[in-house]
Design an enzyme around this catalytic site. Structure first.
Site, PDB file in Angstrom:
ATOM      1  CG  LEU A  15      -1.902  -1.174   1.284  1.00 44.34           C
ATOM      2  CD1 LEU A  15      -2.586  -1.248   2.639  1.00 44.34           C
ATOM      3  CD2 LEU A  15      -2.933  -1.037   0.167  1.00 44.34           C
ATOM      4  CB  THR A  61       8.799  -4.298   3.513  1.00 41.02           C
ATOM      5  OG1 THR A  61       7.891  -4.959   4.392  1.00 41.02           O
ATOM      6  CG2 THR A  61       8.672  -4.895   2.120  1.00 41.02           C
ATOM      7  CE  LYS A  65      10.044  -3.702   7.949  1.00 40.02           C
ATOM      8  NZ  LYS A  65       9.008  -3.461   8.964  1.00 40.02           N
ATOM      9  CG  ASN A  85      10.913   1.443   8.288  1.00 41.78           C
ATOM     10  OD1 ASN A  85      11.726   2.253   8.729  1.00 41.78           O
ATOM     11  ND2 ASN A  85       9.615   1.687   8.247  1.00 41.78           N
ATOM     12  CG  ASP A 100       8.223  -0.353  11.095  1.00 45.62           C
ATOM     13  OD1 ASP A 100       7.403   0.184  10.330  1.00 45.62           O
ATOM     14  OD2 ASP A 100       8.873  -1.376  10.795  1.00 45.62           O
ATOM     15  N   GLY A 124       4.204 -10.299  21.040  1.00 49.49           N
ATOM     16  CA  GLY A 124       4.968 -10.539  19.820  1.00 49.49           C
ATOM     17  C   GLY A 124       6.389 -10.042  19.957  1.00 49.49           C
ATOM     18  CB  ALA A 128       5.622  -5.742  14.271  1.00 48.99           C
ATOM     19  CD  GLU A 151      12.518 -20.745  24.760  1.00 48.12           C
ATOM     20  OE1 GLU A 151      11.682 -20.467  23.874  1.00 48.12           O
ATOM     21  OE2 GLU A 151      12.337 -21.662  25.591  1.00 48.12           O
ATOM     22  N   GLY A 236      -4.206  -0.919  12.824  1.00 47.29           N
ATOM     23  CA  GLY A 236      -2.846  -1.010  12.284  1.00 47.29           C
ATOM     24  C   GLY A 236      -2.562  -0.048  11.153  1.00 47.29           C
TER      25      GLY A 236
HETATM   26  P1  NAP Z   1       7.499 -11.711  12.408  1.00 45.55           P
HETATM   27  O1  NAP Z   1       8.804 -11.059  12.601  1.00 45.55           O
HETATM   28  O2  NAP Z   1       7.389 -12.923  11.548  1.00 45.55           O
HETATM   29  O3  NAP Z   1       6.912 -12.084  13.883  1.00 45.55           O
HETATM   30  C1  NAP Z   1       5.705 -12.781  14.014  1.00 45.55           C
HETATM   31  C2  NAP Z   1       5.258 -12.759  15.468  1.00 45.55           C
HETATM   32  O4  NAP Z   1       3.961 -13.328  15.539  1.00 45.55           O
HETATM   33  C3  NAP Z   1       6.152 -13.566  16.412  1.00 45.55           C
HETATM   34  O5  NAP Z   1       6.176 -12.951  17.676  1.00 45.55           O
HETATM   35  C4  NAP Z   1       5.406 -14.915  16.460  1.00 45.55           C
HETATM   36  O6  NAP Z   1       5.673 -15.658  17.629  1.00 45.55           O
HETATM   37  C5  NAP Z   1       3.988 -14.419  16.483  1.00 45.55           C
HETATM   38  N1  NAP Z   1       3.024 -15.437  16.064  1.00 45.55           N
HETATM   39  C6  NAP Z   1       2.830 -15.924  14.822  1.00 45.55           C
HETATM   40  N2  NAP Z   1       1.829 -16.823  14.805  1.00 45.55           N
HETATM   41  C7  NAP Z   1       1.400 -16.924  16.101  1.00 45.55           C
HETATM   42  C8  NAP Z   1       0.379 -17.685  16.732  1.00 45.55           C
HETATM   43  N3  NAP Z   1      -0.389 -18.535  16.043  1.00 45.55           N
HETATM   44  N4  NAP Z   1       0.195 -17.509  18.055  1.00 45.55           N
HETATM   45  C9  NAP Z   1       0.952 -16.646  18.767  1.00 45.55           C
HETATM   46  N5  NAP Z   1       1.936 -15.882  18.217  1.00 45.55           N
HETATM   47  C10 NAP Z   1       2.151 -16.038  16.894  1.00 45.55           C
HETATM   48  O7  NAP Z   1       6.420 -10.701  11.815  1.00 45.55           O
HETATM   49  P2  NAP Z   1       6.408  -9.077  11.977  1.00 45.55           P
HETATM   50  O8  NAP Z   1       7.130  -8.484  10.839  1.00 45.55           O
HETATM   51  O9  NAP Z   1       6.802  -8.739  13.364  1.00 45.55           O
HETATM   52  O10 NAP Z   1       4.852  -8.766  11.740  1.00 45.55           O
HETATM   53  C11 NAP Z   1       3.870  -9.119  12.698  1.00 45.55           C
HETATM   54  C12 NAP Z   1       2.535  -8.491  12.291  1.00 45.55           C
HETATM   55  O11 NAP Z   1       2.642  -7.075  12.349  1.00 45.55           O
HETATM   56  C13 NAP Z   1       2.115  -8.821  10.850  1.00 45.55           C
HETATM   57  O12 NAP Z   1       0.729  -9.028  10.824  1.00 45.55           O
HETATM   58  C14 NAP Z   1       2.480  -7.575  10.077  1.00 45.55           C
HETATM   59  O13 NAP Z   1       1.657  -7.378   8.941  1.00 45.55           O
HETATM   60  C15 NAP Z   1       2.228  -6.503  11.121  1.00 45.55           C
HETATM   61  N6  NAP Z   1       3.000  -5.282  10.911  1.00 45.55           N
HETATM   62  C16 NAP Z   1       2.306  -4.124  10.791  1.00 45.55           C
HETATM   63  C17 NAP Z   1       2.976  -2.937  10.627  1.00 45.55           C
HETATM   64  C18 NAP Z   1       2.198  -1.665  10.504  1.00 45.55           C
HETATM   65  O14 NAP Z   1       2.776  -0.648  10.098  1.00 45.55           O
HETATM   66  N7  NAP Z   1       0.913  -1.665  10.868  1.00 45.55           N
HETATM   67  C19 NAP Z   1       4.379  -2.920  10.571  1.00 45.55           C
HETATM   68  C20 NAP Z   1       5.065  -4.130  10.695  1.00 45.55           C
HETATM   69  C21 NAP Z   1       4.360  -5.311  10.860  1.00 45.55           C
HETATM   70  P3  NAP Z   1       6.908 -16.713  17.670  1.00 45.55           P
HETATM   71  O15 NAP Z   1       8.142 -15.899  17.922  1.00 45.55           O
HETATM   72  O16 NAP Z   1       6.546 -17.628  18.773  1.00 45.55           O
HETATM   73  O17 NAP Z   1       6.928 -17.394  16.311  1.00 45.55           O
END
Ligand code: NAP
Length: 269
Positions: A15, A61, A65, A85, A100, A124, A128, A151, A236
């Site tokens: 987007l 992205t 990153k 980013n 971010d 999380g 993010a 961990e 978000g």
């Molecule tokens: P990431 O680095 O892959 O991290 C994913 C996180 O989600 C980890 O903490 C993971 O836990 C957790 N997770 C995944 N599936 C899960 C489940 N079923 N139950 C519990 N925890 C779960 O991803 P990211 O880049 O941080 O992005 C995370 C989210 O934020 C995405 O939806 C992304 O689109 C959004 N985001 C939004 C913005 C914005 O500007 N609004 C910016 C960045 C990201 P584990 O460590 O245990 O795997």
């Protein structure tokens, strides 16, 4: 004409192009914003090449990153978060920023949510989660990070120990969230399965401000549950908007047309 771009994989549904191009149009800037998918093994060449051909600025992205860090001069914030980013190409080496962090802070500011001195919980510990935890702790909140893989949360808290960040597993949410003022979902839960939330509905309360980093769907189950509990909700798209606003302002040196960028974003969500 100035050319800006986004590097990532995949980027075709991003987007960011319409959001930034709406801003260029509002300010009558002769600029374009393109999406690029560089070879993951040649990310350093991609950054240096963009610099060499006069690209005005890059967003970065998933999954690059962290990968771009060795190829830029990171700001203290980007270095602390461990992710970049936004890249600026001024004099000298390309500079890596993490907007971010500003996205989280400004999303809350837009909703008049005070961070300093508050108690915050981030769910999380991925990319993010790191940005949100740093943003809140650095802005003065007592911050707890909860993650499925405990961990990973503990490693994050160790990295931010100077900011007093504490960590635990998801079970800790039951006792942490009722005491908190701010809650951020920085997991992907709620994205692919819209009827799932990472936080039990019964611990949400009306003193909370809840930001969900997930922006598709915009009204996640967590935000619906939070609204039912009487909490302030911040979707978000606000975080996405304000990271873009901060990048635009870094690149151009002028105030971003926030309302125009917001409308462009929400038209597509
Ligand atoms: P990431 O680095 O892959 O991290 C994913 C996180 O989600 C980890 O903490 C993971 O836990 C957790 N997770 C995944 N599936 C899960 C489940 N079923 N139950 C519990 N925890 C779960 O991803 P990211 O880049 O941080 O992005 C995370 C989210 O934020 C995405 O939806 C992304 O689109 C959004 N985001 C939004 C913005 C914005 O500007 N609004 C910016 C960045 C990201 P584990 O460590 O245990 O795997």
């Amino acid at each position: 004409m100035d050319v800006y771009g986004l590097i990532g994989r995949p980027v075709e549904h991003s987007l960011s192009p319409p959001m930034h191009e709406a801003a260029y149009e509002a300010h009558s800037l002769d600029a374009r914003y393109v999406t690029l998918e560089p070879d993951p093994d040649r990310i350093g060449e991609a950054v240096a090449g963009a610099d060499a051909i006069g690209v005005a600025g890059l967003n970065v992205t998933v999954p690059f990153k962290q990968d771009v860090l060795p190829h830029v001069e990171p700001t203290p914030t980007a270095e602390a978060v461990g992710a970049v980013n936004t890249i600026t190409f001024d004099d000298g080496a390309p500079e890596g920023h993490n907007t971010d962090v500003a996205g989280v802070v400004r999303a809350f500011a837009h909703h008049d949510v005070e961070i300093d001195g508050q108690s915050a919980v981030v769910v999380g510990a991925g990319g993010a989660g790191r940005a949100a935890t740093y943003a809140l702790a650095d802005a003065g909140a007592e911050t707890f990070v909860a993650n499925r893989t405990v961990e990973r949360a503990e490693a994050l808290a160790a990295d931010f120990s100077a900011l007093g960040v504490d960590a635990g597993g998801l079970a800790a949410l039951d006792e942490r969230v009722p005491e908190a003022d701010i809650l951020v979902n920085a997991t992907s839960v709620g994205m692919d399965a819209p009827d799932t939330s990472p936080v039990p509905a019964d611990v949400l309360h009306e003193e909370l401000a809840v930001l969900d980093a997930v922006y598709s769907p915009l009204r996640t189950k967590l935000l619906r549950d939070a609204a039912t509990a009487g909490a302030e909700t911040v979707d978000g798209a606000w975080m996405l908007l304000y990271q873009g606003v901060a990048a635009f302002e870094r690149w151009t040196g002028v105030d971003a047309p926030v309302a125009v960028m917001n409308e462009s974003l929400r038209d597509r969500l």
